[in-house]
Design a protein around this motif. Structure first.
Motif, mmCIF file in Angstrom:
data_model
loop_
_atom_site.group_PDB
_atom_site.id
_atom_site.type_symbol
_atom_site.label_atom_id
_atom_site.label_comp_id
_atom_site.label_asym_id
_atom_site.label_seq_id
_atom_site.Cartn_x
_atom_site.Cartn_y
_atom_site.Cartn_z
ATOM 1 N N TRP A 112 -78.949 -11.719 -50.865
ATOM 2 C CA TRP A 112 -78.394 -10.727 -49.612
ATOM 3 C C TRP A 112 -78.407 -11.483 -48.276
ATOM 4 O O TRP A 112 -77.385 -11.239 -47.495
ATOM 5 C CB TRP A 112 -79.719 -9.568 -49.609
ATOM 6 C CG TRP A 112 -78.959 -8.407 -48.835
ATOM 7 C CD1 TRP A 112 -78.759 -7.817 -47.603
ATOM 8 C CD2 TRP A 112 -78.276 -7.502 -49.762
ATOM 9 N NE1 TRP A 112 -78.282 -6.753 -47.562
ATOM 10 C CE2 TRP A 112 -77.952 -6.393 -48.826
ATOM 11 C CE3 TRP A 112 -77.848 -7.218 -51.283
ATOM 12 C CZ2 TRP A 112 -76.953 -5.232 -49.329
ATOM 13 C CZ3 TRP A 112 -77.299 -6.124 -51.641
ATOM 14 C CH2 TRP A 112 -76.747 -5.092 -50.515
ATOM 15 N N GLN A 116 -74.859 -11.302 -46.255
ATOM 16 C CA GLN A 116 -74.691 -11.064 -44.754
ATOM 17 C C GLN A 116 -74.265 -11.911 -43.977
ATOM 18 O O GLN A 116 -73.405 -11.500 -43.356
ATOM 19 C CB GLN A 116 -76.542 -10.879 -44.403
ATOM 20 C CG GLN A 116 -76.539 -10.425 -42.790
ATOM 21 C CD GLN A 116 -76.076 -8.861 -42.753
ATOM 22 O OE1 GLN A 116 -76.771 -8.145 -43.212
ATOM 23 N NE2 GLN A 116 -75.113 -8.905 -42.059
ATOM 24 N N THR A 120 -70.598 -11.191 -42.175
ATOM 25 C CA THR A 120 -70.656 -11.327 -40.649
ATOM 26 C C THR A 120 -69.260 -12.239 -40.117
ATOM 27 O O THR A 120 -68.626 -11.899 -39.331
ATOM 28 C CB THR A 120 -71.848 -12.064 -40.141
ATOM 29 O OG1 THR A 120 -72.844 -11.151 -40.566
ATOM 30 C CG2 THR A 120 -71.730 -11.998 -38.523
ATOM 31 N N THR A 123 -66.031 -10.592 -40.904
ATOM 32 C CA THR A 123 -65.763 -9.588 -39.776
ATOM 33 C C THR A 123 -65.261 -9.975 -38.693
ATOM 34 O O THR A 123 -64.325 -9.666 -37.854
ATOM 35 C CB THR A 123 -67.055 -8.790 -39.679
ATOM 36 O OG1 THR A 123 -67.534 -7.966 -40.636
ATOM 37 C CG2 THR A 123 -66.583 -7.587 -38.465
ATOM 38 N N LEU A 155 -69.579 -4.653 -43.814
ATOM 39 C CA LEU A 155 -70.719 -5.211 -42.638
ATOM 40 C C LEU A 155 -71.676 -4.555 -42.499
ATOM 41 O O LEU A 155 -72.752 -4.791 -42.425
ATOM 42 C CB LEU A 155 -69.842 -5.830 -41.333
ATOM 43 C CG LEU A 155 -70.678 -6.225 -40.294
ATOM 44 C CD1 LEU A 155 -71.340 -7.656 -40.744
ATOM 45 C CD2 LEU A 155 -70.007 -6.264 -38.852
ATOM 46 N N TRP A 156 -71.387 -3.195 -42.121
ATOM 47 C CA TRP A 156 -72.320 -2.263 -41.576
ATOM 48 C C TRP A 156 -73.361 -1.908 -42.692
ATOM 49 O O TRP A 156 -74.549 -1.886 -42.431
ATOM 50 C CB TRP A 156 -71.619 -0.930 -40.954
ATOM 51 C CG TRP A 156 -72.603 -0.080 -40.496
ATOM 52 C CD1 TRP A 156 -72.843 1.216 -40.988
ATOM 53 C CD2 TRP A 156 -73.575 -0.187 -39.366
ATOM 54 N NE1 TRP A 156 -73.861 1.981 -40.145
ATOM 55 C CE2 TRP A 156 -74.408 0.838 -39.249
ATOM 56 C CE3 TRP A 156 -73.689 -1.138 -38.635
ATOM 57 C CZ2 TRP A 156 -75.221 1.245 -38.366
ATOM 58 C CZ3 TRP A 156 -75.085 -0.982 -37.409
ATOM 59 C CH2 TRP A 156 -75.698 0.049 -37.452
ATOM 60 N N THR A 159 -75.602 -4.844 -43.466
ATOM 61 C CA THR A 159 -76.494 -4.832 -42.381
ATOM 62 C C THR A 159 -77.744 -3.950 -42.375
ATOM 63 O O THR A 159 -78.723 -4.182 -42.053
ATOM 64 C CB THR A 159 -75.762 -4.805 -40.978
ATOM 65 O OG1 THR A 159 -74.588 -6.053 -40.999
ATOM 66 C CG2 THR A 159 -76.693 -5.202 -39.782
ATOM 67 N N SER A 162 -79.855 -5.033 -45.267
ATOM 68 C CA SER A 162 -80.536 -6.076 -44.561
ATOM 69 C C SER A 162 -81.998 -5.767 -43.704
ATOM 70 O O SER A 162 -82.896 -6.121 -43.796
ATOM 71 C CB SER A 162 -79.636 -7.000 -43.963
ATOM 72 O OG SER A 162 -78.887 -7.581 -44.603
ATOM 73 N N ALA A 163 -81.478 -4.620 -42.602
ATOM 74 C CA ALA A 163 -82.564 -4.395 -41.991
ATOM 75 C C ALA A 163 -83.830 -3.691 -42.518
ATOM 76 O O ALA A 163 -84.937 -3.989 -41.977
ATOM 77 C CB ALA A 163 -81.856 -3.192 -41.009
ATOM 78 N N HIS A 185 -76.983 6.027 -39.746
ATOM 79 C CA HIS A 185 -75.761 4.947 -40.182
ATOM 80 C C HIS A 185 -74.477 5.403 -40.151
ATOM 81 O O HIS A 185 -73.529 4.554 -39.849
ATOM 82 C CB HIS A 185 -76.420 4.635 -41.671
ATOM 83 C CG HIS A 185 -76.108 5.901 -42.624
ATOM 84 N ND1 HIS A 185 -74.880 6.180 -43.182
ATOM 85 C CD2 HIS A 185 -76.932 6.601 -42.944
ATOM 86 C CE1 HIS A 185 -75.149 7.092 -44.129
ATOM 87 N NE2 HIS A 185 -76.441 7.648 -43.811
#
Length: 208
Positions: A112, A116, A120, A123, A155-156, A159, A162-163, A185
């Motif tokens: 992951w 990420q 990133t 993007t 990306l979103w 992310t 990931s958060a 989100h």
């Protein structure tokens, strides 16, 4: 005997509950396909355009709503080969990740983290291409705009996941930020589409 200290199992030491793997998997699969298909078509159309300079790609809908000015620009081959090749490879990974999540696969943290980093940088590159298309080349490529949308979606939601995964190491504002990202989100997606819509209208107004 010395006992290794352990972190107490408290709500603050646990990851912030994220979106369901099924939802994230569906979004990533959809985003991967949304980006893969136009990338593949652009690669094929680029090939035919190289063979026949008079070839009219399927995305040619007008003077400014056309892929040709973008496909024939130097920005279309920044690394010495057509940019769509990057999209084909990158979006295939995104789609495969989404399919794996739908199949209830467990992704390791290193995978992951790599994903990420990849989305990133992807993007950032697509953002630069977007700027070049709107304000330097001054043409709107319909297939490229699909890639823009697919890139930000990827990306979103990577992310957001990931958060949730890494929030066990966060405290205070970090955990609150993770909560907001997960619960709201959809707001970021709406804001992105509004922003891109404004940029497209501003750029189109200045097209010569």
């Amino acid at each position: 005997m010395f006992q290794t200290p352990t972190t107490p199992d408290t709500p603050e030491s646990r990851p912030v509950p994220g979106l369901s793997h099924r939802f994230t998997g569906f979004i990533l699969l959809a985003a991967g396909l949304l980006g893969f298909v136009p990338s593949f078509v652009l690669a094929v159309e680029k090939y035919w355009l190289l063979i026949n300079p008079f070839y009219s790609p399927s995305c040619t809908l007008g003077e400014t709503l056309s892929c040709v000015p973008v496909m024939t620009s130097w920005q279309a081959e920044v690394f010495g080969f057509p940019n769509p090749y990057l999209g084909i490879a990158g979006f295939a990974v995104i789609a495969a990740t989404g399919a794996a999540l739908l199949g209830r696969a467990q992704m390791s943290h290193w995978y992951w983290a790599g994903l990420q980093i990849g989305v990133t940088f992807g993007t950032l590159f697509v953002g630069w291409l977007m700027y070049q298309s709107l304000f330097r080349i001054q043409a709107l490529c319909p297939y490229c705009m699909l890639v823009w949308a697919a890139t930000f979606l990827s990306l979103w939601y990577v992310t957001v996941e990931s958060a949730s995964r890494w929030s066990r190491n966060w405290t205070g504002y970090g955990r609150r930020l993770a909560h907001v990202m997960i619960r709201r989100h959809d707001i970021a997606i709406l804001a992105w589409f509004v922003l891109v819509g404004l940029l497209v209208n501003i750029a189109a107004f200045n097209f010569s």
